[in-house]
Write a protein that holds these residues in place. Structure first.
Motif, PDB file in Angstrom:
ATOM      1  N   ASN A 221      63.798  55.128  29.523  1.00 24.38           N
ATOM      2  CA  ASN A 221      64.996  55.863  29.915  1.00 24.38           C
ATOM      3  C   ASN A 221      64.773  57.320  30.288  1.00 24.38           C
ATOM      4  O   ASN A 221      65.698  57.981  30.767  1.00 24.38           O
ATOM      5  CB  ASN A 221      66.032  55.829  28.785  1.00 24.38           C
ATOM      6  N   MET A 222      63.586  57.865  30.038  1.00 22.52           N
ATOM      7  CA  MET A 222      63.396  59.299  30.217  1.00 22.52           C
ATOM      8  C   MET A 222      63.543  59.718  31.679  1.00 22.52           C
ATOM      9  O   MET A 222      62.909  59.159  32.568  1.00 22.52           O
ATOM     10  CB  MET A 222      62.020  59.728  29.712  1.00 22.52           C
ATOM     11  N   LEU A 223      64.399  60.716  31.906  1.00 22.96           N
ATOM     12  CA  LEU A 223      64.596  61.292  33.229  1.00 22.96           C
ATOM     13  C   LEU A 223      63.990  62.689  33.247  1.00 22.96           C
ATOM     14  O   LEU A 223      64.032  63.409  32.247  1.00 22.96           O
ATOM     15  CB  LEU A 223      66.082  61.364  33.566  1.00 22.96           C
ATOM     16  N   VAL A 224      63.439  63.081  34.389  1.00 25.03           N
ATOM     17  CA  VAL A 224      62.772  64.381  34.470  1.00 25.03           C
ATOM     18  C   VAL A 224      63.059  65.042  35.818  1.00 25.03           C
ATOM     19  O   VAL A 224      63.545  64.409  36.757  1.00 25.03           O
ATOM     20  CB  VAL A 224      61.233  64.238  34.310  1.00 25.03           C
ATOM     21  N   GLY A 225      62.716  66.335  35.879  1.00 19.69           N
ATOM     22  CA  GLY A 225      62.702  67.061  37.141  1.00 19.69           C
ATOM     23  C   GLY A 225      64.017  67.097  37.881  1.00 19.69           C
ATOM     24  O   GLY A 225      65.051  67.507  37.352  1.00 19.69           O
TER      25      GLY A 225
ATOM     26  N   GLN B  59      79.766  66.689  39.632  1.00 15.97           N
ATOM     27  CA  GLN B  59      79.646  65.560  38.718  1.00 15.97           C
ATOM     28  C   GLN B  59      78.210  65.385  38.237  1.00 15.97           C
ATOM     29  O   GLN B  59      77.988  64.839  37.161  1.00 15.97           O
ATOM     30  CB  GLN B  59      80.118  64.273  39.396  1.00 15.97           C
ATOM     31  N   LEU B  60      77.271  65.824  39.053  1.00 18.72           N
ATOM     32  CA  LEU B  60      75.864  65.663  38.713  1.00 18.72           C
ATOM     33  C   LEU B  60      75.105  66.966  38.913  1.00 18.72           C
ATOM     34  O   LEU B  60      75.417  67.753  39.811  1.00 18.72           O
ATOM     35  CB  LEU B  60      75.217  64.575  39.587  1.00 18.72           C
ATOM     36  N   ILE B  61      74.108  67.175  38.059  1.00 19.93           N
ATOM     37  CA  ILE B  61      73.186  68.296  38.195  1.00 19.93           C
ATOM     38  C   ILE B  61      71.778  67.715  38.148  1.00 19.93           C
ATOM     39  O   ILE B  61      71.591  66.506  38.181  1.00 19.93           O
ATOM     40  CB  ILE B  61      73.388  69.332  37.069  1.00 19.93           C
ATOM     41  N   TYR B  62      70.759  68.582  38.060  1.00 24.75           N
ATOM     42  CA  TYR B  62      69.383  68.125  37.913  1.00 24.75           C
ATOM     43  C   TYR B  62      68.994  68.076  36.434  1.00 24.75           C
ATOM     44  O   TYR B  62      69.494  68.855  35.618  1.00 24.75           O
ATOM     45  CB  TYR B  62      68.414  69.062  38.631  1.00 24.75           C
ATOM     46  N   VAL B  63      68.084  67.173  36.102  1.00 25.73           N
ATOM     47  CA  VAL B  63      67.608  67.069  34.720  1.00 25.73           C
ATOM     48  C   VAL B  63      66.992  68.382  34.252  1.00 25.73           C
ATOM     49  O   VAL B  63      67.217  68.813  33.120  1.00 25.73           O
ATOM     50  CB  VAL B  63      66.583  65.924  34.581  1.00 25.73           C
ATOM     51  N   TRP B  64      66.217  69.031  35.115  1.00 28.14           N
ATOM     52  CA  TRP B  64      65.554  70.260  34.686  1.00 28.14           C
ATOM     53  C   TRP B  64      66.570  71.334  34.291  1.00 28.14           C
ATOM     54  O   TRP B  64      66.311  72.141  33.383  1.00 28.14           O
ATOM     55  CB  TRP B  64      64.597  70.785  35.761  1.00 28.14           C
ATOM     56  N   GLN B  65      67.754  71.331  34.927  1.00 27.28           N
ATOM     57  CA  GLN B  65      68.780  72.308  34.567  1.00 27.28           C
ATOM     58  C   GLN B  65      69.338  72.025  33.169  1.00 27.28           C
ATOM     59  O   GLN B  65      69.541  72.946  32.373  1.00 27.28           O
ATOM     60  CB  GLN B  65      69.897  72.295  35.606  1.00 27.28           C
ATOM     61  N   ALA B  66      69.589  70.751  32.883  1.00 28.91           N
ATOM     62  CA  ALA B  66      70.095  70.370  31.559  1.00 28.91           C
ATOM     63  C   ALA B  66      69.036  70.627  30.484  1.00 28.91           C
ATOM     64  O   ALA B  66      69.342  71.122  29.394  1.00 28.91           O
ATOM     65  CB  ALA B  66      70.494  68.898  31.554  1.00 28.91           C
TER      66      ALA B  66
END
Length: 344
Positions: free
Chosen positions: A11-15, A58-65
């Motif tokens: 499940n890991m999301l990146v970048g 509604q969506l951003i990037y994983v790196w921002q979170a």
């Protein structure tokens, strides 16, 4: 005989992969309420995202979170800050996810959606899901080699968010059975109060468990019909393109120069694009290889020697060293931890 079923969730999301914006909004709202506008503005300037702009996304990037979570943990120096931010979620905050939860009949179906759709709900981790007799256990696997304190912050944020959202969807309290933390004994009064769990320390992995009776609770939340017909469009992800190429090439993962040729760009440009997404080429290769190794180990169909060969290693010792580099422990240790728990 006790029934025992488990599954590995990659499940890991990146970048630059997509992450739900409502989670960042919740974090910034907490910072604003407790630490003021100046702190919020400082964080927003670092991730290139203003509060007013975020309200319409509604969506951003994983790196921002991920950056925001690290900022939160380092700025507050509060070991329970992840739990406190997760503890302020309400169902109405879920934005486009309301569309999916509106289709679920039970809390168990909602949780299954969360575990099966990381691209919709956002995830910093791979997980090992175990169903024992009467219990569901979720173990976080730190395949991204995230700093222990930051990883714990992410874990507590997820745990308390799940509890608050689940309670809101069911219209009655939901409590966890046990929470294990891979850190030294400390005060967890907030985490314990909001989850009702027995919190234990010094564990090999962060994990939580819940009595399966809660999963059969019906969803009783009164959904606003005006807010359940929206579905966020996933943003194009360059990192996902690279990960998919690496998975297709496995076990002979190309080096960065070879990948650059495949992408019709220079190695320098490839390095820059990955760096801008908050990652590195080696991290992406390690992610693909470690996830493949975990999947093979958990299948219980191969010996460590066979897995080393499938992974393309010339000898077992090199594979053991690489696995330890990925997960912090050798394959044998991981296998022992994967043994079925006692019925106690």
């Amino acid at each position: 005989m006790m029934k025992y079923v488990q599954s590995y969730k990659r499940n890991m999301l990146v970048g630059d992969q997509s992450y739900p914006a409502y989670q960042l909004r919740n974090l910034l709202n907490y910072l604003q309420q407790h630490y003021g506008d100046e702190v919020v503005e400082s964080l927003c300037s670092k991730i290139g995202m203003g509060m007013s702009e975020l309200e319409h996304l509604q969506l951003i990037y994983v790196w921002q979170a991920d950056f925001a979570m690290e900022f939160l943990q380092q700025y507050t120096q509060d070991p329970e800050i992840g739990a406190k931010v997760g503890g302020q979620y309400t169902v109405k905050d879920l934005d486009f996810l309301l569309t999916f939860f509106n289709q679920c009949q039970t809390i168990g179906e909602c949780l299954q959606f969360v575990l099966s759709h990381p691209e919709r709900v956002g995830s910093f981790t791979d997980t090992l899901v175990s169903h024992e007799e009467g219990k569901l256990r979720i173990r976080w696997l730190n395949t991204g080699k995230i700093d222990k304190e930051r990883y714990s912050c992410q874990f507590q944020h997820s745990v308390c968010g799940l509890i608050k959202i689940g309670t809101g969807l069911a219209g009655q309290p939901i409590l966890f059975d046990k929470i294990c933390l891979a850190e030294a004994d400390r005060d967890t009064s907030f985490l314990s109060a909001i989850t009702g769990a027995d919190v234990q320390f010094g564990a090999e992995f962060n994990e939580w468990s819940i009595d399966q009776q809660y999963l059969s609770l019906p969803v009783t939340y009164d959904f606003d019909k005006n807010r359940i017909n929206t579905i966020a469009n996933q943003q194009p992800s360059y990192i996902e393109v690279l990960l998919e190429q690496l998975r297709q090439s496995f076990p002979d993962c190309p080096n960065m120069e070879q990948m650059a040729v495949m992408q019709n760009i220079s190695a320098r440009t490839l390095r820059r694009k990955i760096s801008q997404a908050g990652s590195s080429y080696q991290k992406l290769v390690d992610q693909v290889r470690s996830q493949a190794a975990i999947g093979l180990i958990l299948s219980e169909e191969h010996s460590v020697e066979d897995i080393a060969e499938v992974m393309g290693f010339g000898d077992v010792s090199h594979f053991r060293q690489s696995f330890k580099h990925w997960l912090g422990k050798p394959p044998g240790h991981f296998l022992r931890l994967n043994e079925k728990p006692n019925a106690s």
